[in-house]
Design a protein around this motif. Structure first.
Motif, mmCIF file in Angstrom:
data_model
loop_
_atom_site.group_PDB
_atom_site.id
_atom_site.type_symbol
_atom_site.label_atom_id
_atom_site.label_comp_id
_atom_site.label_asym_id
_atom_site.label_seq_id
_atom_site.Cartn_x
_atom_site.Cartn_y
_atom_site.Cartn_z
ATOM 1 N N TYR A 20 1.930 9.108 -3.547
ATOM 2 C CA TYR A 20 2.768 8.015 -3.063
ATOM 3 C C TYR A 20 3.733 8.521 -1.997
ATOM 4 O O TYR A 20 3.951 7.863 -0.975
ATOM 5 N N TYR A 77 2.293 -4.337 2.246
ATOM 6 C CA TYR A 77 2.667 -3.016 2.753
ATOM 7 C C TYR A 77 2.706 -3.021 4.278
ATOM 8 O O TYR A 77 3.639 -2.497 4.896
ATOM 9 N N ASP A 122 2.907 7.851 4.015
ATOM 10 C CA ASP A 122 3.358 7.618 5.385
ATOM 11 C C ASP A 122 3.294 8.894 6.224
ATOM 12 O O ASP A 122 2.932 8.859 7.405
ATOM 13 N N ARG A 153 -2.534 5.188 -4.521
ATOM 14 C CA ARG A 153 -2.395 3.775 -4.165
ATOM 15 C C ARG A 153 -3.744 3.055 -4.186
ATOM 16 O O ARG A 153 -4.618 3.341 -3.376
ATOM 17 N N GLU A 177 5.793 -4.782 5.499
ATOM 18 C CA GLU A 177 7.000 -3.985 5.240
ATOM 19 C C GLU A 177 7.127 -2.823 6.226
ATOM 20 O O GLU A 177 8.208 -2.520 6.715
ATOM 21 N N LYS A 178 5.996 -2.179 6.535
ATOM 22 C CA LYS A 178 6.010 -0.978 7.371
ATOM 23 C C LYS A 178 5.742 -1.267 8.848
ATOM 24 O O LYS A 178 5.792 -0.357 9.678
ATOM 25 N N LYS A 205 -1.761 -6.795 -1.616
ATOM 26 C CA LYS A 205 -0.830 -5.660 -1.668
ATOM 27 C C LYS A 205 -0.843 -4.882 -0.353
ATOM 28 O O LYS A 205 0.196 -4.416 0.123
#
Length: 444
Positions: free
Chosen positions: A116, A430, A120, A136, A433-434, A426
């Motif tokens: 996790y 993500y 990134d 993930r 959000e990113k 999901k």
């Protein structure tokens, strides 16, 4: 004459030194680096040690028997993570630029916390992560997660395969209505990962979905199993890890819950999980995408060329063929075959992370190829793509008889079509959000 000789000797010395300096560079130019983020100490060491043995034995086999991957030799180095995110990040930063010029094509975080934490970072560095059976689940969607590969069996697929197995035992999916199914889970990102798919499947099939958390590391579980005894579930899905697994099995027996109604997940499914349970563990069931046993063809090869020649990393011979040892074999084989796939496109040379990603997205191991490399029956045939970074979604169920695991099913397939909208939602969350723009897989 004397001065001329001295100058010639000096020039020869410089040339010799230059050649010596070039030797490591020349070697590295034909070497592929496999970083090993290990955990040989701490609460989860008993699980990790056989994993690394399987990985290292297979890498050594590829070098010594096959001469590397199409002539490219493999090098590796370990870094201790203690199964923590912090040390997992430290090891990644240490390894991401390669080793003495040998590049990294694929990185295995070897633990949910690090997986996790590195999602990134690895994407920014263009280094693909293999999270075999952990990490993930939404990374199945390669449009949003180009560098994250939850290969073979995600936690969502694991939950679905468990429900499908229970349905088989109960006489069909329609017989799940009204059943009580409890999940006793490690209270971590890993343990909580199946809550979403189980809620979805409970709604679809009408069973009661009970969730019971176990705090890390899980040395004391009387409260949880007292709750199980009170609720009397028809089945228990055991999603523990490390020391918490044998504690769970022994505590379940102490509270009178039948062990043959407990199905462990893939991180609660190895010899190291059940040997400490003694009589209490007989009849315990577990899911696995890499069954226990040392009778697969790859084991005969490893025994002949690595174990019998004293070159194995395995310290305890009883772990040869354990589920965790076999998971190391499978993990290493996936990485090796992905690099081999990449070499078909980029040439027979060491690959970088971007090229390793391409190899993973074009990995297609059918039964014929699995037989050729010795993994038929030990590994489901994975087929990955830009849109599908899992490429499998099946598990076998095995049962412990007090001495060894015995397979009691063939591959139990997850209902991936039902799960995919949950995964896509999901992944989209993500991406929002990113600020990630999803790739167009049709253009890949």
């Amino acid at each position: 004459m004397h001065a001329t000789f001295k100058r010639s000797l000096a020039a020869f010395g410089l040339a010799l030194g230059a050649c010596a300096a070039l030797i490591p560079a020349a070697q590295a130019a034909n070497e592929q680096f496999f970083p090993l983020a290990t955990f040989r100490v701490g609460a989860y060491a008993s699980s990790g040690i056989p994993v690394w043995a399987g990985m290292i034995d297979y890498l050594r086999y590829i070098n010594e028997v096959e001469g590397g991957i199409n002539g490219v030799k493999l090098v590796w180095q370990e870094c201790e993570t203690e199964w923590t995110a912090e040390k997992g990040i430290e090891c990644y930063e240490r390894f991401k630029n390669g080793l003495n010029g040998a590049p990294v094509a694929i990185y295995s975080p070897n633990g949910a916390p690090a997986a996790y934490a590195l999602a990134d970072k690895a994407a920014a560095d263009r280094i693909p992560l293999i999270t075999l059976g952990y990490g993930r689940t939404e990374a199945t969607d390669g449009r949003v997660f180009p560098y994250n590969f939850p290969v073979m069996l995600t936690f969502y697929s694991e939950a679905s395969a468990f429900i499908n197995y229970v349905a088989e035992r109960e006489g069909g999916l329609d017989k799940l209505k009204g059943k009580k199914i409890a999940t006793v889970y490690h209270d971590s990102a890993y343990g909580r990962e199946t809550q979403g798919p189980l809620a979805l499947l409970a709604q679809k099939y009408g069973f009661e979905n009970i969730q019971i958390a176990v705090a890390d590391p899980g040395n004391e579980q009387a409260g949880q199993w007292r709750q199980v005894r009170q609720l009397k579930p028809d089945w228990v899905f055991l999603r523990t890890w490390g020391v918490s697994t044998p504690v769970a099995i022994k505590t379940a027996a102490r509270f009178g819950y039948p062990v043959e109604r407990i199905v462990g997940d893939i991180w609660a499914s190895s010899n190291e999980d059940v040997l400490p349970t003694g009589e209490a563990g007989k009849g315990y069931l577990a899911l696995t995408p890499y069954p226990g046993g040392a009778n697969f063809d790859i084991h005969q090869r490893i025994r002949q060329y690595i174990l019998d020649t004293g070159k194995s990393d395995l310290k305890d011979p009883k772990s040869f063929g354990s589920v965790y040892y076999n998971s190391g074999l499978v993990n290493a084989a996936i990485a090796v075959e992905a690099i081999r796939a990449g070499q078909k496109h980029f040439g027979n040379r060491p690959l970088n992370g971007e090229e390793g990603r391409w190899g993973l997205e074009h990995l297609d191991l059918n039964d014929a190829r699995l037989k050729e490399i010795g993994f038929l029956g030990l590994m489901q045939p994975p087929r990955l793509s830009c849109n599908d970074h899992e490429g499998g979604g099946a598990a076998k169920v095995q049962q412990w008889d007090g001495r060894q695991w015995n397979l009691i099913t063939d591959w139990v397939q997850a209902d991936r079509a039902t799960l995919r909208p949950l995964i896509d939602a999901k992944a989209a969350e993500y991406a929002k959000e990113k600020g990630v723009t999803a790739r167009d897989c049709a253009a890949q």
